[in-house]
Design a protein around this motif. Sequence first.
Motif, PDB file in Angstrom:
ATOM      1  N   PRO A   1       0.824  -1.210   0.000  1.00  0.00           N
ATOM      2  CA  PRO A   1       0.000   0.000   0.000  1.00  0.00           C
ATOM      3  C   PRO A   1       0.860   1.263   0.000  1.00  0.00           C
ATOM      4  N   ASP A   2       0.202   2.412  -0.072  1.00  0.00           N
ATOM      5  CA  ASP A   2       0.878   3.695  -0.186  1.00  0.00           C
ATOM      6  C   ASP A   2       1.566   4.066   1.124  1.00  0.00           C
ATOM      7  N   LEU A   3       2.894   4.100   1.112  1.00  0.00           N
ATOM      8  CA  LEU A   3       3.655   4.376   2.328  1.00  0.00           C
ATOM      9  C   LEU A   3       3.417   5.784   2.845  1.00  0.00           C
ATOM     10  N   ASP A   4       3.490   6.770   1.974  1.00  0.00           N
ATOM     11  CA  ASP A   4       3.287   8.154   2.398  1.00  0.00           C
ATOM     12  C   ASP A   4       1.894   8.344   2.997  1.00  0.00           C
ATOM     13  N   GLY A   5       0.885   7.775   2.359  1.00  0.00           N
ATOM     14  CA  GLY A   5      -0.476   7.891   2.879  1.00  0.00           C
ATOM     15  C   GLY A   5      -0.610   7.282   4.256  1.00  0.00           C
ATOM     16  N   TRP A   6       0.014   6.119   4.450  1.00  0.00           N
ATOM     17  CA  TRP A   6      -0.064   5.457   5.753  1.00  0.00           C
ATOM     18  C   TRP A   6       0.664   6.251   6.830  1.00  0.00           C
ATOM     19  N   LEU A   7       1.851   6.759   6.496  1.00  0.00           N
ATOM     20  CA  LEU A   7       2.617   7.546   7.471  1.00  0.00           C
ATOM     21  C   LEU A   7       1.849   8.797   7.884  1.00  0.00           C
ATOM     22  N   ARG A   8       1.298   9.491   6.917  1.00  0.00           N
ATOM     23  CA  ARG A   8       0.578  10.726   7.228  1.00  0.00           C
ATOM     24  C   ARG A   8      -0.700  10.438   8.015  1.00  0.00           C
ATOM     25  N   ALA A   9      -1.409   9.378   7.662  1.00  0.00           N
ATOM     26  CA  ALA A   9      -2.615   9.009   8.412  1.00  0.00           C
ATOM     27  C   ALA A   9      -2.270   8.620   9.847  1.00  0.00           C
ATOM     28  N   SER A  10      -1.055   8.090  10.042  1.00  0.00           N
ATOM     29  CA  SER A  10      -0.605   7.685  11.375  1.00  0.00           C
ATOM     30  C   SER A  10       0.047   8.823  12.147  1.00  0.00           C
ATOM     31  N   GLY A  11       0.226   9.972  11.485  1.00  0.00           N
ATOM     32  CA  GLY A  11       0.845  11.119  12.147  1.00  0.00           C
ATOM     33  C   GLY A  11       2.331  10.964  12.377  1.00  0.00           C
ATOM     34  N   ILE A  12       2.990  10.144  11.569  1.00  0.00           N
ATOM     35  CA  ILE A  12       4.420   9.866  11.737  1.00  0.00           C
ATOM     36  C   ILE A  12       5.245  10.839  10.916  1.00  0.00           C
ATOM     37  N   GLY A  13       6.224  11.473  11.563  1.00  0.00           N
ATOM     38  CA  GLY A  13       7.045  12.456  10.879  1.00  0.00           C
ATOM     39  C   GLY A  13       8.522  12.116  10.813  1.00  0.00           C
ATOM     40  N   GLN A  14       8.930  11.050  11.511  1.00  0.00           N
ATOM     41  CA  GLN A  14      10.348  10.678  11.539  1.00  0.00           C
ATOM     42  C   GLN A  14      10.532   9.249  11.053  1.00  0.00           C
ATOM     43  N   LEU A  15      11.507   9.055  10.175  1.00  0.00           N
ATOM     44  CA  LEU A  15      11.803   7.740   9.618  1.00  0.00           C
ATOM     45  C   LEU A  15      13.260   7.376   9.872  1.00  0.00           C
ATOM     46  N   VAL A  16      13.495   6.130  10.247  1.00  0.00           N
ATOM     47  CA  VAL A  16      14.839   5.564  10.322  1.00  0.00           C
ATOM     48  C   VAL A  16      14.917   4.537   9.205  1.00  0.00           C
ATOM     49  N   VAL A  17      15.807   4.769   8.238  1.00  0.00           N
ATOM     50  CA  VAL A  17      15.816   3.990   6.992  1.00  0.00           C
ATOM     51  C   VAL A  17      17.008   3.033   6.980  1.00  0.00           C
ATOM     52  N   THR A  18      16.726   1.743   6.809  1.00  0.00           N
ATOM     53  CA  THR A  18      17.754   0.696   6.790  1.00  0.00           C
ATOM     54  C   THR A  18      17.496  -0.235   5.604  1.00  0.00           C
ATOM     55  N   GLY A  19      18.456  -1.133   5.336  1.00  0.00           N
ATOM     56  CA  GLY A  19      18.200  -2.181   4.364  1.00  0.00           C
ATOM     57  C   GLY A  19      19.219  -2.297   3.253  1.00  0.00           C
ATOM     58  N   ILE A  20      18.767  -2.807   2.112  1.00  0.00           N
ATOM     59  CA  ILE A  20      19.596  -3.136   0.956  1.00  0.00           C
ATOM     60  C   ILE A  20      18.934  -2.543  -0.295  1.00  0.00           C
ATOM     61  N   GLN A  21      19.654  -2.015  -1.234  1.00  0.00           N
ATOM     62  CA  GLN A  21      21.069  -1.686  -1.233  1.00  0.00           C
ATOM     63  C   GLN A  21      21.245  -0.226  -0.801  1.00  0.00           C
TER      64      GLN A  21
END
Length: 202
Positions: free
Chosen positions: A105-125
């Motif tokens: 699903p749409d990540l930005d839409g979910w984050l905004r609906a959840s009121g989340i403003g900070q992301l910690v980004v990990t993974g590959i590559q």
Amino acid sequence: MTENAIEIAADSALLVIDVQKGFDDAPFWGNRDNPDAEENIAALMDAWRETGRPVVLVRHASLRPGSVLAPDHSGHAFKDFVGDRLGQEALLVTKTVNSSFYGTPDLDGWLRASGIGQLVVTGIQTNMCVETTARMAGNLGYEVLVPLDATHTFDLAGPDGLSLTAAELAAATAVNLQGGGFARVLTTAAVLDAAAAAAHTP
């Protein structure tokens, strides 16, 4: 608070991008960097679970014929340490391109609906889907933290015989993200310490 202090929000979302078995295929990808990446990602996942923060898992479903990340290939599956933690995620995103913001699903839409403003980004590559996602997150107005040692990548050949090692590409990503104002580049230890400190602050 000092200029270099880190604050981890109570609802900071941990993005775990494309930690899939296909990336263990050394003949397909070539030399990699940072053998500690998986251990660091696991530590962050556990810390986020223990402090009740949301974890977003992102999985790449390659459309390229013969790709080890194609949905019908065994390499599409999450690596075991992520698979062992399935069910703890707040959201599972499937994508076919580099950016986690172009998935379902749409990540930005979910984050905004959840009121989340900070992301910690990990993974590959590091220099592909991690950097692309972090750049776009910065453009979208999120506060982005990238613990670079919770990512890894592979040597890569470019135009006119130019090749860069995985370590060189990771260093370039760090400069691009922080120097370009997209994200703050940190270590896993610094993020874990800040997350634990925030969790124990009244």
